[in-house]
Design an enzyme around this catalytic site. Structure first.
Site, PDB file in Angstrom:
ATOM      1  CE  LYS A  29     -14.635  16.634 -13.194  1.00  0.00           C
ATOM      2  NZ  LYS A  29     -15.157  15.812 -11.504  1.00  0.00           N
ATOM      3  NE  ARG A  43     -13.278  18.083  -5.576  1.00  0.00           N
ATOM      4  CZ  ARG A  43     -12.407  18.925  -6.600  1.00  0.00           C
ATOM      5  NH1 ARG A  43     -13.125  18.606  -8.675  1.00  0.00           N
ATOM      6  NH2 ARG A  43     -10.786  18.911  -6.636  1.00  0.00           N
TER       7      ARG A  43
HETATM    8  C1  YH5 Z   1     -15.351  14.728  -8.782  1.00  0.00           C
HETATM    9  O1  YH5 Z   1     -15.852  14.451  -9.705  1.00  0.00           O
HETATM   10  N1  YH5 Z   1     -12.331  15.368  -9.678  1.00  0.00           N
HETATM   11  S1  YH5 Z   1     -10.439  15.964  -9.553  1.00  0.00           S
HETATM   12  C2  YH5 Z   1      -9.928  17.596 -15.135  1.00  0.00           C
HETATM   13  C3  YH5 Z   1     -10.777  18.761 -15.655  1.00  0.00           C
HETATM   14  C4  YH5 Z   1     -10.814  20.160 -14.903  1.00  0.00           C
HETATM   15  C5  YH5 Z   1     -11.393  19.329 -13.635  1.00  0.00           C
HETATM   16  C6  YH5 Z   1      -9.875  18.868 -17.737  1.00  0.00           C
HETATM   17  N2  YH5 Z   1     -11.541  15.223  -7.716  1.00  0.00           N
HETATM   18  C7  YH5 Z   1     -13.823  15.060  -8.535  1.00  0.00           C
HETATM   19  O2  YH5 Z   1     -11.295  18.572 -11.478  1.00  0.00           O
HETATM   20  N3  YH5 Z   1     -13.967  14.734  -6.566  1.00  0.00           N
HETATM   21  C8  YH5 Z   1     -11.676  15.766  -8.486  1.00  0.00           C
HETATM   22  O3  YH5 Z   1      -9.930  19.440 -16.618  1.00  0.00           O
HETATM   23  C9  YH5 Z   1     -13.160  15.292  -7.502  1.00  0.00           C
HETATM   24  N4  YH5 Z   1     -15.564  14.685  -7.078  1.00  0.00           N
HETATM   25  C10 YH5 Z   1     -14.813  14.527  -6.062  1.00  0.00           C
HETATM   26  N5  YH5 Z   1     -15.712  14.090  -5.114  1.00  0.00           N
HETATM   27  C11 YH5 Z   1     -10.892  16.271 -11.723  1.00  0.00           C
HETATM   28  C12 YH5 Z   1     -10.802  17.489 -11.988  1.00  0.00           C
HETATM   29  C13 YH5 Z   1     -10.661  17.868 -13.333  1.00  0.00           C
HETATM   30  C14 YH5 Z   1     -10.393  17.508 -14.172  1.00  0.00           C
END
Ligand code: YH5
Length: 276
Positions: free
Chosen positions: A221, A255
């Site tokens: 993230k 996760r």
């Molecule tokens: C979460 O925290 N996050 S989708 C931006 C990124 C990298 C990854 C800029 N679904 C979560 O993973 N479900 C997502 O780089 C989730 N908890 C739960 N329970 C977003 C994501 C991501 C966004």
């Protein structure tokens, strides 16, 4: 401590690694719906070989500002992968907020609904409550995916997230979803500043006060990019560091994209804890 899900009672006595499986045409760019599902299933199998305890399958990219995916398209993406993944022997979670997708994947045998909207979309809570024992992850999000970064949270972010999560869990239980089915998630990156995300990590023990297992999603993230200056495709080590810190501060599930490395890091954490 355990997490009750459709087919499994997941042991949470040590941190569980949830592997992320994105089923979007852009993440498997060999084109075509069939190719996408097959590639996603291969990814599922690879994450299992790497030691994932849970797979989280999602058909909509929920990065800030991404467009919503229409229902029929999300179903076409996710359902074939869930149908294949349910025979892999581990709990299958589906990252969705749409009640129609929830019903379809639960009918297909999915174990967990992972909802970034914490069952606040119309019909979502009923879809989960209609299942006798599927698990659910309730996540905090400030505003919505399109606008969450335009006006960040104000005030005591930890207190606000805690009260939201407690209320979400109470609302779910009022509809018949028993407490052992529920895991809570502070929603790292969802409408929070870098500082607020790290406050949620530093004060994660305060969130455990709600009395539910916690899930933490730091993988790749932008807050990790902010403190390292590293681009998204180079954030594996920062992500593993965040996963270890989250585990140390009481997260029951992490996760992650990088399963192999996170599982190894958790082995180190486990070895330390066993020596206490
Ligand atoms: C979460 O925290 N996050 S989708 C931006 C990124 C990298 C990854 C800029 N679904 C979560 O993973 N479900 C997502 O780089 C989730 N908890 C739960 N329970 C977003 C994501 C991501 C966004």
């Amino acid at each position: 401590m355990t997490w009750q899900t459709s087919r499994f009672s997941i042991d949470l006595s040590s941190p569980r690694v949830m592997g992320i499986v994105n089923v979007t045409p852009d993440s498997f760019s060999d084109g075509g719906q069939h190719g996408t599902a097959a590639a996603a299933l291969r990814h599922c199998e690879q994450l299992l070989e790497e030691g994932a305890h849970i797979l989280d399958i999602g058909g909509e990219s929920t990065r800030p500002g991404s467009p919503a995916v229409p229902l029929d398209e999300e179903l076409e993406r996710v359902l074939p992968v869930v149908r294949g993944a349910v025979s892999l022997g581990v709990p299958i979670s589906v990252d969705t907020y749409k009640p129609e997708v929830m019903r379809a994947v639960l009918d297909a045998g999915a174990d967990i609904i992972n909802d970034i909207w914490a069952l606040r979309q119309p019909g979502a809570a009923q879809a989960v409550a209609a299942h006798p024992r599927c698990g659910v992850c309730l996540m905090h999000m400030h505003r919505d995916p399109q606008t969450m970064q335009t006006a960040p949270m104000e005030g005591d972010v930890v207190a606000e997230v805690l009260s939201f999560l407690k209320r979400s869990a109470q609302d779910a239980q009022a509809l018949g979803i028993s407490r052992e089915r529920i895991v809570l998630d502070p929603g790292i990156g969802f409408g929070k500043t870098v500082e607020q995300n790290f406050a949620l990590l530093a004060r994660q023990p305060a969130l455990r006060e709600a009395g539910y297992p916690l899930l933490a999603g730091w993988s790749r993230k932008s807050s990790l990019g902010a403190v390292t200056g590293w681009p998204v495709d180079e954030r594996m080590v920062p992500s593993v560091a965040a996963a270890v810190l989250a585990a140390e501060r009481g997260a029951a599930v992490v996760r992650v994209h990088d399963v192999r490395e996170t599982v190894a890091a958790m082995a180190v954490w486990n070895a330390m804890r066993s020596a206490l």
